[in-house]
Scaffold this motif. Structure first.
Motif, PDB file in Angstrom:
ATOM      1  N   THR A  95       0.820  -1.219   0.000  1.00  0.00           N
ATOM      2  CA  THR A  95       0.000   0.000   0.000  1.00  0.00           C
ATOM      3  C   THR A  95       0.853   1.267   0.000  1.00  0.00           C
ATOM      4  OG1 THR A  95      -0.109   0.006   2.436  1.00  0.00           O
ATOM      5  CG2 THR A  95      -1.847  -1.177   1.247  1.00  0.00           C
ATOM      6  N   ARG A  96       2.166   1.135  -0.184  1.00  0.00           N
ATOM      7  CA  ARG A  96       3.037   2.304  -0.107  1.00  0.00           C
ATOM      8  C   ARG A  96       2.785   3.255  -1.272  1.00  0.00           C
ATOM      9  NH1 ARG A  96       8.108   0.121  -0.186  1.00  0.00           N
ATOM     10  NH2 ARG A  96       8.571   0.845  -2.274  1.00  0.00           N
ATOM     11  N   LYS A  97       2.616   4.527  -0.939  1.00  0.00           N
ATOM     12  CA  LYS A  97       2.355   5.555  -1.935  1.00  0.00           C
ATOM     13  C   LYS A  97       3.478   6.589  -2.009  1.00  0.00           C
ATOM     14  CE  LYS A  97      -2.680   5.208  -1.471  1.00  0.00           C
ATOM     15  NZ  LYS A  97      -3.939   5.923  -1.139  1.00  0.00           N
ATOM     16  N   LEU A  98       4.139   6.826  -0.889  1.00  0.00           N
ATOM     17  CA  LEU A  98       5.209   7.822  -0.864  1.00  0.00           C
ATOM     18  C   LEU A  98       6.504   7.225  -1.412  1.00  0.00           C
ATOM     19  CD1 LEU A  98       4.619   9.397   2.668  1.00  0.00           C
ATOM     20  CD2 LEU A  98       3.931  10.321   0.455  1.00  0.00           C
ATOM     21  N   PRO A  99       7.298   8.005  -2.138  1.00  0.00           N
ATOM     22  CA  PRO A  99       8.581   7.498  -2.655  1.00  0.00           C
ATOM     23  C   PRO A  99       9.556   7.242  -1.520  1.00  0.00           C
ATOM     24  CG  PRO A  99       8.374   9.855  -3.059  1.00  0.00           C
ATOM     25  CD  PRO A  99       7.043   9.400  -2.551  1.00  0.00           C
ATOM     26  N   LEU A 100      10.505   6.361  -1.760  1.00  0.00           N
ATOM     27  CA  LEU A 100      11.482   6.021  -0.723  1.00  0.00           C
ATOM     28  C   LEU A 100      12.291   7.226  -0.289  1.00  0.00           C
ATOM     29  CD1 LEU A 100      12.827   2.570  -1.982  1.00  0.00           C
ATOM     30  CD2 LEU A 100      11.215   3.010  -0.134  1.00  0.00           C
ATOM     31  N   VAL A 101      12.541   8.149  -1.213  1.00  0.00           N
ATOM     32  CA  VAL A 101      13.307   9.353  -0.862  1.00  0.00           C
ATOM     33  C   VAL A 101      12.577  10.143   0.211  1.00  0.00           C
ATOM     34  CG1 VAL A 101      14.143  11.565  -1.723  1.00  0.00           C
ATOM     35  CG2 VAL A 101      14.426   9.504  -3.110  1.00  0.00           C
ATOM     36  N   ALA A 102      11.263  10.261   0.091  1.00  0.00           N
ATOM     37  CA  ALA A 102      10.480  10.997   1.081  1.00  0.00           C
ATOM     38  C   ALA A 102      10.479  10.283   2.427  1.00  0.00           C
ATOM     39  CB  ALA A 102       9.047  11.171   0.583  1.00  0.00           C
ATOM     40  N   LEU A 103      10.434   8.955   2.403  1.00  0.00           N
ATOM     41  CA  LEU A 103      10.445   8.193   3.648  1.00  0.00           C
ATOM     42  C   LEU A 103      11.796   8.267   4.344  1.00  0.00           C
ATOM     43  CD1 LEU A 103       8.518   5.001   2.472  1.00  0.00           C
ATOM     44  CD2 LEU A 103       7.631   6.860   3.874  1.00  0.00           C
ATOM     45  N   ALA A 104      12.867   8.415   3.565  1.00  0.00           N
ATOM     46  CA  ALA A 104      14.210   8.433   4.142  1.00  0.00           C
ATOM     47  C   ALA A 104      14.644   9.823   4.586  1.00  0.00           C
ATOM     48  CB  ALA A 104      15.218   7.892   3.122  1.00  0.00           C
ATOM     49  N   ALA A 105      14.060  10.857   4.002  1.00  0.00           N
ATOM     50  CA  ALA A 105      14.558  12.223   4.223  1.00  0.00           C
ATOM     51  C   ALA A 105      14.500  12.658   5.684  1.00  0.00           C
ATOM     52  CB  ALA A 105      13.765  13.203   3.359  1.00  0.00           C
ATOM     53  N   GLY A 106      13.493  12.228   6.414  1.00  0.00           N
ATOM     54  CA  GLY A 106      13.337  12.679   7.796  1.00  0.00           C
ATOM     55  C   GLY A 106      13.754  11.663   8.834  1.00  0.00           C
ATOM     56  N   LEU A 107      14.513  10.651   8.434  1.00  0.00           N
ATOM     57  CA  LEU A 107      14.922   9.593   9.360  1.00  0.00           C
ATOM     58  C   LEU A 107      16.085  10.061  10.236  1.00  0.00           C
ATOM     59  CD1 LEU A 107      14.599   6.703  10.327  1.00  0.00           C
ATOM     60  CD2 LEU A 107      16.092   5.960   8.473  1.00  0.00           C
ATOM     61  N   THR A 108      15.850  10.104  11.515  1.00  0.00           N
ATOM     62  CA  THR A 108      16.885  10.467  12.491  1.00  0.00           C
ATOM     63  C   THR A 108      16.927   9.403  13.579  1.00  0.00           C
ATOM     64  OG1 THR A 108      15.358  11.741  13.879  1.00  0.00           O
ATOM     65  CG2 THR A 108      16.441  12.920  12.068  1.00  0.00           C
ATOM     66  N   ASP A 109      17.860   9.550  14.505  1.00  0.00           N
ATOM     67  CA  ASP A 109      17.953   8.596  15.609  1.00  0.00           C
ATOM     68  C   ASP A 109      16.643   8.532  16.394  1.00  0.00           C
ATOM     69  OD1 ASP A 109      20.652   8.059  15.034  1.00  0.00           O
ATOM     70  OD2 ASP A 109      21.300   9.775  16.217  1.00  0.00           O
ATOM     71  N   GLU A 110      16.100   9.711  16.705  1.00  0.00           N
ATOM     72  CA  GLU A 110      14.897   9.776  17.530  1.00  0.00           C
ATOM     73  C   GLU A 110      13.672   9.272  16.773  1.00  0.00           C
ATOM     74  OE1 GLU A 110      18.061  12.264  18.978  1.00  0.00           O
ATOM     75  OE2 GLU A 110      17.044  12.231  17.033  1.00  0.00           O
ATOM     76  N   VAL A 111      13.573   9.622  15.493  1.00  0.00           N
ATOM     77  CA  VAL A 111      12.464   9.122  14.672  1.00  0.00           C
ATOM     78  C   VAL A 111      12.545   7.603  14.556  1.00  0.00           C
ATOM     79  CG1 VAL A 111      11.534   9.076  12.320  1.00  0.00           C
ATOM     80  CG2 VAL A 111      12.105  11.261  13.379  1.00  0.00           C
ATOM     81  N   PHE A 112      13.745   7.087  14.377  1.00  0.00           N
ATOM     82  CA  PHE A 112      13.926   5.642  14.275  1.00  0.00           C
ATOM     83  C   PHE A 112      13.488   4.952  15.564  1.00  0.00           C
ATOM     84  CE2 PHE A 112      16.686   1.962  15.151  1.00  0.00           C
ATOM     85  CZ  PHE A 112      16.296   1.134  14.107  1.00  0.00           C
ATOM     86  N   ALA A 113      13.952   5.462  16.698  1.00  0.00           N
ATOM     87  CA  ALA A 113      13.618   4.833  17.973  1.00  0.00           C
ATOM     88  C   ALA A 113      12.115   4.856  18.232  1.00  0.00           C
ATOM     89  CB  ALA A 113      14.357   5.548  19.107  1.00  0.00           C
ATOM     90  N   THR A 114      11.468   5.972  17.930  1.00  0.00           N
ATOM     91  CA  THR A 114      10.021   6.075  18.127  1.00  0.00           C
ATOM     92  C   THR A 114       9.272   5.149  17.179  1.00  0.00           C
ATOM     93  OG1 THR A 114      10.269   8.394  18.791  1.00  0.00           O
ATOM     94  CG2 THR A 114       8.062   7.671  18.194  1.00  0.00           C
ATOM     95  N   SER A 115       9.728   5.080  15.932  1.00  0.00           N
ATOM     96  CA  SER A 115       9.062   4.243  14.937  1.00  0.00           C
ATOM     97  C   SER A 115       9.163   2.762  15.279  1.00  0.00           C
ATOM     98  CB  SER A 115       9.661   4.495  13.546  1.00  0.00           C
ATOM     99  OG  SER A 115       9.479   5.836  13.154  1.00  0.00           O
ATOM    100  N   VAL A 116      10.336   2.347  15.702  1.00  0.00           N
ATOM    101  CA  VAL A 116      10.530   0.937  16.042  1.00  0.00           C
ATOM    102  C   VAL A 116       9.574   0.521  17.157  1.00  0.00           C
ATOM    103  CG1 VAL A 116      12.153  -0.683  17.101  1.00  0.00           C
ATOM    104  CG2 VAL A 116      12.907   0.794  15.254  1.00  0.00           C
ATOM    105  N   GLY A 117       9.343   1.439  18.095  1.00  0.00           N
ATOM    106  CA  GLY A 117       8.478   1.106  19.222  1.00  0.00           C
ATOM    107  C   GLY A 117       6.994   1.193  18.926  1.00  0.00           C
ATOM    108  N   LYS A 118       6.596   2.037  17.956  1.00  0.00           N
ATOM    109  CA  LYS A 118       5.170   2.313  17.777  1.00  0.00           C
ATOM    110  C   LYS A 118       4.596   1.958  16.414  1.00  0.00           C
ATOM    111  CE  LYS A 118       5.026   6.048  21.202  1.00  0.00           C
ATOM    112  NZ  LYS A 118       4.635   7.462  21.455  1.00  0.00           N
ATOM    113  N   LEU A 119       5.414   1.712  15.418  1.00  0.00           N
ATOM    114  CA  LEU A 119       4.878   1.451  14.080  1.00  0.00           C
ATOM    115  C   LEU A 119       3.965   0.231  14.047  1.00  0.00           C
ATOM    116  CD1 LEU A 119       7.492   2.148  11.239  1.00  0.00           C
ATOM    117  CD2 LEU A 119       5.103   2.884  11.364  1.00  0.00           C
ATOM    118  N   ARG A 120       4.360  -0.828  14.725  1.00  0.00           N
ATOM    119  CA  ARG A 120       3.563  -2.051  14.687  1.00  0.00           C
ATOM    120  C   ARG A 120       2.232  -1.890  15.407  1.00  0.00           C
ATOM    121  NH1 ARG A 120       6.325  -5.830  12.127  1.00  0.00           N
ATOM    122  NH2 ARG A 120       8.600  -6.021  12.327  1.00  0.00           N
TER     123      ARG A 120
END
Length: 225
Positions: A95-120
């Motif tokens: 169902t992915r609609k956004l390009p990978l560049v857009a998904l990668a552009a805002g990836l930081t340590d804090e975003v990664f840590a929050t995503s790993v804990g809450k994405l699922r």
């Protein structure tokens, strides 16, 4: 999808609380290094690399060569090559609609840590938009904090001798905090070796080159272990 985006923005508030003070410090540090407010905000908007931005302005202010500045910033952010696949595995590719560049552009340590804990915890078809909202909120807080520090920095520096004297310790203090964070993840010999190589390199090389030498030594020692 709008509700997922808004939930992501709400989740980014915890990141923004930590980002804004550091971003203001970066704006102040940029002014302290005689970088214009517009350029400081542009750096945060385009580079968006946290601690690496402090190194960037330090190297630029010290007359570092362009290739060295770019090299240091890239080396400091190589860890994101491992963050990306970990986040992508939690998104619904069908169902992915956004390009990978857009998904990668805002990836930081804090975003990664929050995503790993809450994405699922998010519905599979909403994860992409939730993640986009999380990134957007974190990014906006960093750029906005930089703008505050950069545009009001000159007034703060001219009206407060304490701020002027303290600002010179922002970068060393930041890296000391980073060192304390990684000391439990890296063997002491690697840290000591990198520090010794950096100190030795400082006797014959400019500061930006000594940083590269120390980083290279640390990587080689870690790979050999």
């Amino acid at each position: 999808m709008r509700s997922a985006l808004l939930r992501g923005l709400g989740a980014s508030l915890s990141i923004a609380v930590g980002y804004v003070p550091v971003a203001i410090s970066f704006g102040l540090a940029a002014v302290y290094a005689d970088i214009s407010p517009y350029m400081a905000v542009l750096i945060s908007a385009l580079v968006y690399a946290g601690a690496a931005q402090f190194v960037l302005i330090s190297l630029v202010a010290g007359g570092g060569a362009a290739f060295s500045v770019v090299g240091v910033v890239l080396l400091m952010n190589l860890r994101h090559l491992f963050y990306g696949p970990a986040i992508l595995s939690r998104l619904d590719g069908s169902t992915r609609k956004l390009p990978l560049v857009a998904l990668a552009a805002g990836l930081t340590d804090e975003v990664f840590a929050t995503s790993v804990g809450k994405l699922r915890e998010q519905p599979a078809h909403e994860r992409e938009h939730w993640y986009a909202g999380l990134q957007l909120g974190a990014y906006a807080s960093w750029v906005a904090g930089t703008a505050v520090g950069a545009w009001f920095g000159r007034d703060w520096l001219s009206n407060s001798a304490v701020v002027t004297q303290t600002l010179g310790f922002v970068l060393p203090a930041l890296f000391l905090a980073l060192l304390l964070e990684v000391r439990t993840l890296v063997r002491p010999s690697v840290l000591v070796g990198a520090a010794l190589v950096s100190l030795l390199a400082l006797t014959v090389l400019p500061g930006y080159a000594a940083i590269l030498a120390g980083m290279g030594a640390g990587v080689l020692m870690a790979l050999r272990s």
